[in-house]
Design a protein around this motif. Sequence first.
Motif, short mmCIF file in Angstrom:
data_model
loop_
_atom_site.label_atom_id
_atom_site.label_comp_id
_atom_site.label_asym_id
_atom_site.label_seq_id
_atom_site.Cartn_x
_atom_site.Cartn_y
_atom_site.Cartn_z
N ASN A 35 52.78 22.07 -23.15
CA ASN A 35 52.82 20.68 -22.51
C ASN A 35 54.18 19.69 -21.88
OD1 ASN A 35 53.39 20.27 -19.55
ND2 ASN A 35 51.11 19.15 -19.90
N LEU A 36 55.23 20.72 -22.63
CA LEU A 36 56.64 19.36 -22.72
C LEU A 36 56.91 18.60 -21.49
CD1 LEU A 36 58.07 18.26 -25.64
CD2 LEU A 36 59.41 19.42 -25.72
N ILE A 37 57.72 19.96 -20.88
CA ILE A 37 59.29 19.24 -19.99
C ILE A 37 58.07 19.94 -18.76
CG2 ILE A 37 61.09 19.46 -18.98
CD1 ILE A 37 62.28 18.96 -20.93
N ARG A 38 58.15 21.37 -18.77
CA ARG A 38 56.87 22.64 -17.75
C ARG A 38 56.53 22.72 -18.86
NH1 ARG A 38 61.54 27.06 -16.72
NH2 ARG A 38 61.08 27.79 -18.40
N ARG A 39 55.13 23.23 -17.98
CA ARG A 39 54.18 23.54 -18.38
C ARG A 39 54.82 25.71 -18.75
NH1 ARG A 39 48.53 22.99 -17.35
NH2 ARG A 39 48.89 21.36 -18.06
N ARG A 40 53.58 26.06 -20.26
CA ARG A 40 54.91 27.41 -20.27
C ARG A 40 53.69 27.66 -21.51
NH1 ARG A 40 60.33 27.21 -23.18
NH2 ARG A 40 60.71 26.44 -21.40
N ALA A 41 52.88 28.92 -21.15
CA ALA A 41 51.89 29.55 -21.92
C ALA A 41 52.57 30.75 -22.39
CB ALA A 41 50.87 30.00 -20.99
N THR A 42 52.15 31.27 -23.43
CA THR A 42 52.41 32.49 -24.77
C THR A 42 50.38 33.22 -24.31
OG1 THR A 42 53.82 31.09 -25.55
CG2 THR A 42 53.02 32.83 -26.52
N THR A 43 50.57 34.33 -24.44
CA THR A 43 49.44 35.32 -24.78
C THR A 43 49.97 36.22 -25.16
OG1 THR A 43 49.38 35.11 -22.46
CG2 THR A 43 47.82 36.21 -23.24
N ILE A 44 49.07 36.62 -26.24
CA ILE A 44 49.29 37.92 -27.71
C ILE A 44 48.16 37.84 -27.42
CG2 ILE A 44 49.10 38.00 -29.69
CD1 ILE A 44 50.56 34.44 -29.50
N ALA A 45 48.23 39.93 -27.67
CA ALA A 45 47.04 40.69 -27.11
C ALA A 45 46.93 40.87 -29.17
CB ALA A 45 47.71 41.47 -26.46
N PRO A 46 45.09 40.76 -29.22
CA PRO A 46 44.83 40.91 -30.50
C PRO A 46 45.95 42.49 -31.26
CG PRO A 46 42.69 41.69 -29.22
CD PRO A 46 44.33 40.45 -28.41
N THR A 47 45.95 42.93 -30.39
CA THR A 47 46.01 44.64 -30.94
C THR A 47 47.84 44.37 -31.20
OG1 THR A 47 47.15 44.85 -28.76
CG2 THR A 47 45.18 45.80 -29.75
N ALA A 48 48.62 43.29 -31.19
CA ALA A 48 50.15 43.29 -31.41
C ALA A 48 50.04 42.00 -32.21
CB ALA A 48 50.55 42.42 -29.85
N ILE A 49 49.15 41.85 -33.47
CA ILE A 49 48.40 41.02 -33.88
C ILE A 49 49.15 41.54 -35.33
CG2 ILE A 49 47.91 39.31 -35.55
CD1 ILE A 49 46.64 38.21 -33.34
N ASN A 50 50.20 41.89 -36.19
CA ASN A 50 49.73 42.33 -37.36
C ASN A 50 49.34 42.06 -38.96
OD1 ASN A 50 52.25 43.46 -35.36
ND2 ASN A 50 51.71 45.15 -36.55
N VAL A 51 50.42 40.40 -38.64
CA VAL A 51 50.19 39.56 -40.36
C VAL A 51 49.40 38.67 -40.16
CG1 VAL A 51 51.29 39.88 -42.69
CG2 VAL A 51 50.97 41.07 -41.72
N LEU A 52 48.90 38.15 -40.57
CA LEU A 52 47.62 37.23 -40.61
C LEU A 52 48.53 35.88 -41.98
CD1 LEU A 52 44.37 37.38 -38.32
CD2 LEU A 52 46.23 36.01 -38.04
N GLU A 53 48.88 34.68 -42.09
CA GLU A 53 48.84 33.70 -43.32
C GLU A 53 48.35 32.53 -42.93
OE1 GLU A 53 52.90 33.32 -43.93
OE2 GLU A 53 53.72 35.81 -43.77
N VAL A 54 47.25 32.24 -43.69
CA VAL A 54 46.36 31.00 -43.29
C VAL A 54 47.20 29.80 -44.52
CG1 VAL A 54 44.62 29.51 -43.74
CG2 VAL A 54 44.99 32.39 -42.29
N LYS A 55 47.54 28.67 -44.09
CA LYS A 55 47.92 27.55 -45.20
C LYS A 55 46.86 26.68 -44.49
CE LYS A 55 52.84 28.87 -45.25
NZ LYS A 55 54.64 28.11 -44.83
N GLU A 56 45.71 26.51 -45.94
CA GLU A 56 45.22 25.43 -45.69
C GLU A 56 45.54 23.78 -46.41
OE1 GLU A 56 40.43 25.02 -45.45
OE2 GLU A 56 41.69 26.53 -46.96
N LYS A 57 45.41 22.60 -45.61
CA LYS A 57 45.54 21.35 -46.58
C LYS A 57 44.19 20.91 -46.86
CE LYS A 57 48.81 19.25 -43.17
NZ LYS A 57 48.82 18.38 -42.61
N TRP A 58 43.67 19.61 -48.04
CA TRP A 58 42.68 19.51 -48.76
C TRP A 58 42.39 19.29 -47.23
CZ3 TRP A 58 41.57 14.59 -46.92
CH2 TRP A 58 41.90 13.93 -46.50
#
Length: 137
Positions: free
Chosen positions: A67-90
């Motif tokens: 919601n910066l200049i105009r509202r924009r939504a991105t939808t991602i289907a779960p079948t389209a996800i191939n790889v997950l990467e997690v970067k965790e802080k303390w």
Amino acid sequence: MIFSCELLSRIANGPAIEKPDGIWGIILLGAFPLVGVAFVASVFFDMIATRRTAYAATDRRLLIVRNLIRRRATTIAPTAINVLEVKEKWDYSGTLTFRREEEGDSVKKFAFIGIPNVREVAKHVKELRMSAKEQAS
């Protein structure tokens, strides 16, 4: 340190720095400051954009709403996800990045940036991805 008057007079009366002429003058006096201003502005823009972005992981899809200049939504289907990467802080917050491969060799990366309890969200996304694969087969 104590400076002598002689040293200060040498520094003050030293050779003057001349402005470069031609193309080098344009590059040194124009381009470098513009690049610096653009770099600083991009950092502030990213900071504002991150604060005005919301993430959601439902039982059917992942959503990124900007919601910066105009509202924009991105939808991602779960079948389209191939790889997950997690970067965790303390403090257990972090970034969850996932890839979506499309036709050909193109790969798009999406991320949930600065979310609290990133491992729990990653676990939910993995479960969502597995349940979507089971329903598809």
